[in-house]
Motif scaffolding. Sequence first.
Motif, PDB file in Angstrom:
ATOM      1  N   GLU A 136      24.466  -9.309  22.927  1.00  0.00           N
ATOM      2  CA  GLU A 136      25.758  -8.692  22.491  1.00  0.00           C
ATOM      3  C   GLU A 136      26.991  -9.608  21.528  1.00  0.00           C
ATOM      4  O   GLU A 136      27.611  -9.016  21.039  1.00  0.00           O
ATOM      5  CB  GLU A 136      26.829  -8.239  23.624  1.00  0.00           C
ATOM      6  N   LYS A 140      32.615 -11.899  23.921  1.00  0.00           N
ATOM      7  CA  LYS A 140      32.854 -10.535  24.732  1.00  0.00           C
ATOM      8  C   LYS A 140      33.755 -10.971  25.738  1.00  0.00           C
ATOM      9  O   LYS A 140      34.641 -10.204  26.040  1.00  0.00           O
ATOM     10  CB  LYS A 140      31.462  -9.966  25.439  1.00  0.00           C
TER      11      LYS A 140
ATOM     12  N   SER B  31      28.387   0.821  21.739  1.00  0.00           N
ATOM     13  CA  SER B  31      28.636  -0.104  23.052  1.00  0.00           C
ATOM     14  C   SER B  31      29.244  -1.435  22.234  1.00  0.00           C
ATOM     15  O   SER B  31      28.990  -1.774  21.094  1.00  0.00           O
ATOM     16  CB  SER B  31      27.093  -0.682  23.526  1.00  0.00           C
ATOM     17  N   PRO B  32      29.828  -2.169  23.383  1.00  0.00           N
ATOM     18  CA  PRO B  32      30.131  -3.544  22.745  1.00  0.00           C
ATOM     19  C   PRO B  32      29.072  -4.375  22.095  1.00  0.00           C
ATOM     20  O   PRO B  32      27.759  -4.141  22.761  1.00  0.00           O
ATOM     21  CB  PRO B  32      30.715  -4.285  24.055  1.00  0.00           C
ATOM     22  N   GLY B  33      29.163  -5.063  21.023  1.00  0.00           N
ATOM     23  CA  GLY B  33      28.318  -5.983  20.398  1.00  0.00           C
ATOM     24  C   GLY B  33      26.974  -5.214  19.924  1.00  0.00           C
ATOM     25  O   GLY B  33      25.957  -5.999  19.703  1.00  0.00           O
ATOM     26  N   GLU B 110      36.887   0.783  13.060  1.00  0.00           N
ATOM     27  CA  GLU B 110      36.163   0.246  14.113  1.00  0.00           C
ATOM     28  C   GLU B 110      36.637   0.222  15.627  1.00  0.00           C
ATOM     29  O   GLU B 110      37.601  -0.349  15.827  1.00  0.00           O
ATOM     30  CB  GLU B 110      35.667  -1.423  13.724  1.00  0.00           C
TER      31      GLU B 110
HETATM   32  N1  LIG Z   1      19.312  -9.836  14.905  1.00  0.00           N
HETATM   33  C1  LIG Z   1      20.489  -9.047  14.679  1.00  0.00           C
HETATM   34  N2  LIG Z   1      21.631  -9.298  15.401  1.00  0.00           N
HETATM   35  C2  LIG Z   1      22.654  -8.573  14.696  1.00  0.00           C
HETATM   36  C3  LIG Z   1      22.759  -7.723  13.776  1.00  0.00           C
HETATM   37  N3  LIG Z   1      23.980  -7.223  13.959  1.00  0.00           N
HETATM   38  C4  LIG Z   1      24.690  -7.581  14.553  1.00  0.00           C
HETATM   39  N4  LIG Z   1      23.871  -8.613  15.268  1.00  0.00           N
HETATM   40  C5  LIG Z   1      24.275  -9.699  16.288  1.00  0.00           C
HETATM   41  O1  LIG Z   1      24.929  -8.842  17.605  1.00  0.00           O
HETATM   42  C6  LIG Z   1      26.163  -9.529  17.952  1.00  0.00           C
HETATM   43  C7  LIG Z   1      27.193  -8.688  17.925  1.00  0.00           C
HETATM   44  O2  LIG Z   1      27.604  -8.354  16.574  1.00  0.00           O
HETATM   45  P1  LIG Z   1      28.848  -7.598  16.349  1.00  0.00           P
HETATM   46  O3  LIG Z   1      29.124  -7.539  14.668  1.00  0.00           O
HETATM   47  O4  LIG Z   1      30.105  -8.704  16.613  1.00  0.00           O
HETATM   48  O5  LIG Z   1      28.992  -6.301  16.927  1.00  0.00           O
HETATM   49  P2  LIG Z   1      30.300  -5.409  17.397  1.00  0.00           P
HETATM   50  O6  LIG Z   1      29.707  -3.952  17.612  1.00  0.00           O
HETATM   51  O7  LIG Z   1      31.154  -5.358  16.108  1.00  0.00           O
HETATM   52  O8  LIG Z   1      30.709  -6.174  18.806  1.00  0.00           O
HETATM   53  P3  LIG Z   1      32.143  -5.521  19.368  1.00  0.00           P
HETATM   54  O9  LIG Z   1      33.176  -5.205  18.181  1.00  0.00           O
HETATM   55  O10 LIG Z   1      32.584  -6.634  19.983  1.00  0.00           O
HETATM   56  O11 LIG Z   1      32.142  -4.381  20.109  1.00  0.00           O
HETATM   57  C8  LIG Z   1      26.254 -10.732  17.122  1.00  0.00           C
HETATM   58  O12 LIG Z   1      25.660 -11.859  17.863  1.00  0.00           O
HETATM   59  C9  LIG Z   1      25.423 -10.573  16.021  1.00  0.00           C
HETATM   60  O13 LIG Z   1      24.934 -11.550  15.221  1.00  0.00           O
HETATM   61  C10 LIG Z   1      21.279  -7.298  13.377  1.00  0.00           C
HETATM   62  O14 LIG Z   1      21.314  -6.421  12.270  1.00  0.00           O
HETATM   63  N5  LIG Z   1      20.356  -8.181  13.484  1.00  0.00           N
END
Ligand SMILES: Nc1nc2c(ncn2[C@@H]2O[C@H](COP(=O)(O)OP(=O)(O)OP(=O)(O)O)[C@@H](O)[C@H]2O)c(=O)[nH]1
Lengths: 212, 212
Positions: A136, A140, B31-33, B110
Motif C-alpha cells: 500500500e 499511509k 482502496s488506499p494505496g 483523485e
Molecule cells: N509494483 C507496482 N507498484 C505500484 C504500482 N503503482 C503503484 N505502486 C505502489 O503502490 C504504493 C501506493 O501507490 P500510490 O500511487 O501512492 O497509491 P494511491 O492509490 O495513490 O494511494 P492513496 O492516495 O494513499 O490512497 C506505492 O508504494 C507504489 O510504488 C504498479 O503499477 N506496480
Amino acid sequence: QDLLRENDRQAWHNREHFDRHQVLAVNLMSSPGSGKTALLETTIEAIGHEFNIGVIEGDLETENDAQRIRAKGVPAIQITTGSACHLDAHMVHGALHQLDLENLDILFIENVGNLVCPASFDLGHHRNVTLLSVTEGDDKPAKYPVMFRAADAMLITKADLLPVLDDFKCANAERNLRNLANPAPVMEVSAKTRQGFNDWLTWLQRELQSYH
Amino acid sequence: QDLLRENDRQAWHNREHFDRHQVLAVNLMSSPGSGKTALLETTIEAIGHEFNIGVIEGDLETENDAQRIRAKGVPAIQITTGSACHLDAHMVHGALHQLDLENLDILFIENVGNLVCPASFDLGHHRNVTLLSVTEGDDKPAKYPVMFRAADAMLITKADLLPVLDDFKCANAERNLRNLANPAPVMEVSAKTRQGFNDWLTWLQRELQSYH
Ligand SMILES: Nc1nc2c(ncn2[C@@H]2O[C@H](COP(=O)(O)OP(=O)(O)OP(=O)(O)O)[C@@H](O)[C@H]2O)c(=O)[nH]1
Ligand SMILES: Nc1nc2c(ncn2[C@@H]2O[C@H](COP(=O)(O)OP(=O)(O)OP(=O)(O)O)[C@@H](O)[C@H]2O)c(=O)[nH]1
Ligand SMILES: [Mg+2]
Ligand SMILES: [Mg+2]
Ligand SMILES: [Zn+2]
Ligand SMILES: [Zn+2]
C-alpha cells in the motif's frame, strides 16, 4: 453527535458481556485486502489448539470471510452491513449474542476494510490492531492519521513481498506512526511464511495475560 | 437525506463549470494505496504533452500526492479533509476555482482512498474510474459492491506483480464485476512497466471525444 453517544452506551454493554466471560476482544482494522482474514487464518493454525478463538466478521456483502474462518474450525459470525463503511457497537451486540462467550478466550472482530471510519466507533473491544500491507505504501500512517493514532499495535503485513517492492521502507512506516505520537509496537509479519508470527503471538498472549 | 440533495445541487453547479470550459472530469477511486497517484504520474508522462491535465487531490492529511503531481509539471490542488472519508461536491467546488479550467482538457479528481463512501457523492464529474490492485484480492467487487457498481471503467493495477502472487485471477475479478450487472471495461495496467497503458489511454481519449 448523539449517534456516537448512543454507540458508546452500547459499547459499554458489549464490554460488560466480554468482561463477564473474560474474553479479550481485539478489533482488526485495515484497508480492504491488507490481509486481515489471512492473518486470522494463520493465527488460528498457530494457536487455535491452545486458545478458544471466536470471530465476528464485518463486510458490506458476502459470507466469504466467515466461511474462510469456519473452514479453520473456529466459530464465525458474519455481519453484512449493506452500505455502512464500518461496524458499530449495535451490530456487534447482535453478533456477540450468537457466540458462546463462556467458552472463548479471544474474540477477533474483523472490521470492514476502511482506513478511516472504523477507528471512530467503539465496539466494546479491548485492543485495536491496525494492519498496513507493504503493497500500500509506507506513507499511509501520515495520510490516514485517525486510524493509526488509534492503534494499540501496528502490523506490517505481506512482508514476504518486500524483496519485489522497491519503495516500501518499514522504517518510514514506523516513523510516520511515531509522528502521530503513538508508541504502539510495530511488527512485520507474513501470513504466508509466518515471518514475525512469534512477535505477534507473544503480543497477543501478553495482552491476554494483562487482561485477566 | 438532505445532505445528498444539497450535495447534488452543488455537483450540478460544478458540472456547469466543467461543461462551460469543456473539461472532462474523471473521478478516480480505490482502496488506499491501490496506485491512483502512480497511475496519474505515468498517465501525465504519457499524454501530458498532448492534453492539458489538471488534478484535484483528496486526502485526510498531507500534501504528498499533490506534490507528486506538481513534480510532473501539472497543476494540482490538494484538499485535506481532516476526518471525512470521501470528497464531496462542496470541497471540489472550492478547488476547481483555484484551477484555470479554460486551459484544461482533462481534470482528474483523485478521491480519498476508500472503497465505500466516495461512490455515493457526485462531485460534478463525468466518469468514475475504480482501481483494484492485484495485491488486494479478486473478491473485492463482490465484497464492496457499492463502489464497483458505480464504475464506468475498472483498472486492475500493479499487474507487474501478478507473477509473484498465487491467488489473484483477473477473470475472477471481472466475473465479480459482471455479477453486479456492470458492463464497464476492465483493463489490466501497470504504472511501473506501462503494461496496458495503450488500452487505458485509448479509453480516455475516446471518452474525451464523446464528451465534446
Ligand atoms: N509494483 C507496482 N507498484 C505500484 C504500482 N503503482 C503503484 N505502486 C505502489 O503502490 C504504493 C501506493 O501507490 P500510490 O500511487 O501512492 O497509491 P494511491 O492509490 O495513490 O494511494 P492513496 O492516495 O494513499 O490512497 C506505492 O508504494 C507504489 O510504488 C504498479 O503499477 N506496480
Ligand atoms: N504474499 C502475501 N499475500 C497475502 C498475505 N496475506 C494476505 N495476502 C493476500 O492478500 C489478499 C487479501 O487478503 P485477505 O486476507 O482477504 O485481506 P482482508 O484484509 O481480509 O480483505 P477484506 O476483508 O476484503 O478487507 C489475498 O489475495 C491474499 O492472498 C501475505 O502474508 N503474503
Ligand atoms: Mg477479510
Ligand atoms: Mg494517492
Ligand atoms: Zn447484550
Ligand atoms: Zn462556482
